[in-house]
Every structure is written in structure tokens, then in C-alpha cells.
Design a protein around this motif. Sequence first.
Motif, PDB file in Angstrom:
ATOM      1  N   LYS A 140      -4.649   2.823 -16.758  1.00 20.19           N
ATOM      2  CA  LYS A 140      -5.781   2.970 -15.846  1.00 20.19           C
ATOM      3  C   LYS A 140      -5.330   3.117 -14.385  1.00 20.19           C
ATOM      4  CE  LYS A 140      -8.645   0.150 -18.880  1.00 20.19           C
ATOM      5  NZ  LYS A 140      -9.344  -1.154 -19.048  1.00 20.19           N
ATOM      6  N   PHE A 141      -4.055   2.807 -14.129  1.00 24.63           N
ATOM      7  CA  PHE A 141      -3.519   2.852 -12.765  1.00 24.63           C
ATOM      8  C   PHE A 141      -2.596   4.045 -12.522  1.00 24.63           C
ATOM      9  CE2 PHE A 141      -4.927  -1.404 -13.326  1.00 24.63           C
ATOM     10  CZ  PHE A 141      -5.322  -1.829 -12.071  1.00 24.63           C
ATOM     11  N   GLU A 200      -5.092   1.867  -4.524  1.00 26.38           N
ATOM     12  CA  GLU A 200      -6.469   2.264  -4.798  1.00 26.38           C
ATOM     13  C   GLU A 200      -7.287   1.224  -5.550  1.00 26.38           C
ATOM     14  OE1 GLU A 200      -6.086   6.018  -6.768  1.00 26.38           O
ATOM     15  OE2 GLU A 200      -4.997   6.890  -5.076  1.00 26.38           O
ATOM     16  N   LYS A 201      -6.652   0.432  -6.398  1.00 23.85           N
ATOM     17  CA  LYS A 201      -7.421  -0.560  -7.167  1.00 23.85           C
ATOM     18  C   LYS A 201      -6.531  -1.704  -7.625  1.00 23.85           C
ATOM     19  CE  LYS A 201      -7.222   2.285 -11.333  1.00 23.85           C
ATOM     20  NZ  LYS A 201      -7.999   2.857 -12.408  1.00 23.85           N
ATOM     21  N   ARG A 202      -7.190  -2.733  -8.127  1.00 24.83           N
ATOM     22  CA  ARG A 202      -6.463  -3.896  -8.634  1.00 24.83           C
ATOM     23  C   ARG A 202      -7.283  -4.553  -9.741  1.00 24.83           C
ATOM     24  NH1 ARG A 202      -4.353  -6.027  -4.075  1.00 24.83           N
ATOM     25  NH2 ARG A 202      -3.762  -8.016  -4.935  1.00 24.83           N
ATOM     26  N   ALA A 203      -6.565  -5.184 -10.667  1.00 27.60           N
ATOM     27  CA  ALA A 203      -7.203  -5.908 -11.767  1.00 27.60           C
ATOM     28  C   ALA A 203      -6.367  -7.162 -12.045  1.00 27.60           C
ATOM     29  CB  ALA A 203      -7.288  -5.044 -13.014  1.00 27.60           C
ATOM     30  N   THR A 225       2.751   1.415  -8.378  1.00 26.42           N
ATOM     31  CA  THR A 225       1.840   0.509  -9.090  1.00 26.42           C
ATOM     32  C   THR A 225       2.639  -0.745  -9.403  1.00 26.42           C
ATOM     33  OG1 THR A 225       0.546   2.314 -10.040  1.00 26.42           O
ATOM     34  CG2 THR A 225       0.452   0.186 -11.169  1.00 26.42           C
ATOM     35  N   GLU A 258       0.831  -1.206   0.000  1.00 27.40           N
ATOM     36  CA  GLU A 258       0.000   0.000   0.000  1.00 27.40           C
ATOM     37  C   GLU A 258       0.856   1.243   0.000  1.00 27.40           C
ATOM     38  OE1 GLU A 258      -3.354   0.107   2.551  1.00 27.40           O
ATOM     39  OE2 GLU A 258      -3.839  -1.992   2.194  1.00 27.40           O
ATOM     40  N   TYR A 314      -1.872  -3.714  -9.674  1.00 28.03           N
ATOM     41  CA  TYR A 314      -2.539  -3.089  -8.541  1.00 28.03           C
ATOM     42  C   TYR A 314      -1.735  -1.916  -7.993  1.00 28.03           C
ATOM     43  CZ  TYR A 314       0.566  -5.057  -4.945  1.00 28.03           C
ATOM     44  OH  TYR A 314       1.651  -5.345  -4.158  1.00 28.03           O
TER      45      TYR A 314
END
Length: 184
Positions: free
Chosen positions: A182-183, A162-165, A68, A64, A159
Motif C-alpha cells: 500500500k506504500f 505521503e501516509k502512515r499506518a 518507505t 520526508e 510510513y
Amino acid sequence: MNRLVTLLISALFLLIGCKSNTNEDVKAVALDGSKDNTELIEEQDEVKFPIYDFESFKPLLNKEDDKTYIVNFWATWCKPCIEEMPYFEKTYAEQKQNGVELVLVSLDMPAMWKTRLEPFVEKRGLQGKVVILDDPKMNDWIPKVDENWGGGIPATLIYNKEKRAFFERGFTYEELNEELKKFL
């Protein structure tokens, strides 16, 4: 017949009794490279890359910080993995100044670490962080990476805090960059 059974049992005991219980050629290495950490992983023949079981690997999937992460699951025996590797390396070279980290998670078998994995990484000059995930309990850890992952490779997790894919497929250079944008 009794004589044959007795002979077979004697041979079995002889074989079991000859098995060596020493592990002098197996060395324990901690995740940070020290020899005194409590999270020890067995390492054979001084493999050049960190070796993790899933529990010790899991923190690499959940950082965290302000970076990225591209975490690619691959193996030297996987043709689609090898085909996409230059795209990951090129993207990493272009984006590391933007806080992108590339983690290349080898799923090669232990017998391949010295004979295939190390020569492959050296020959290709891979710059991403290469780690070995050596945990035979795949049915337990695969859904912990992503609940929809069927276990096929190549597979990639992208990831940040804030987000992950997650993607259970190979990438072209363009596709990888499109997802990474997108990251960033």
C-alpha cells in the motif's frame, strides 16, 4: 529504643556516604557517533547500537524523503516479536532496492543490551538498522508514536512522506507484504 534509632541513622549515613558519585565508566555518545554533539546519550560498555531517548529518536519517525520506512518495536524477551523477525528481514532483503528501510527498535532493558540483544542480532545476522530506545517515560512517548497505541509489542509503524499506518500486533510474511504494498 533511642540507641537503636541512633544506630540505624548512623548506618544509613554510612551507606549514603559510601556511594560513589563518579561516572568514569559511562560514556556519552552523540547520535551521529561523535563525542561532541549536544544531543548526548549515555552508553555503557560500548554497546554496538545507537541508544536514543525519545526526543532524539523522534526524527526516525518523521522522515520526508523518498523512502518507505518499516519501524518495528520489539524486544528479545517478546516471543511474538522473535517469531515475526524473519518476516521483517526477508521483506527488507526483497524490498530495499525499492527504497524500503527497516528500523528495528529494541525496547530491551539496559542489562540485556550486551548479554541478549547483541548476541541475538549477531546470531540472526539481522540486516535492518537496530537501535535502542531507552526512555523510561513510556506514558509520554507511546502516544507520540501513535495516539491509539496501548504500549504492547510487537508494534510496527509503516510510513513514507505521503501516509502512515500503525499496527499493534504481530505479522506473518504475507500480512507484512500486503500492508507494505500500500506504500510502494
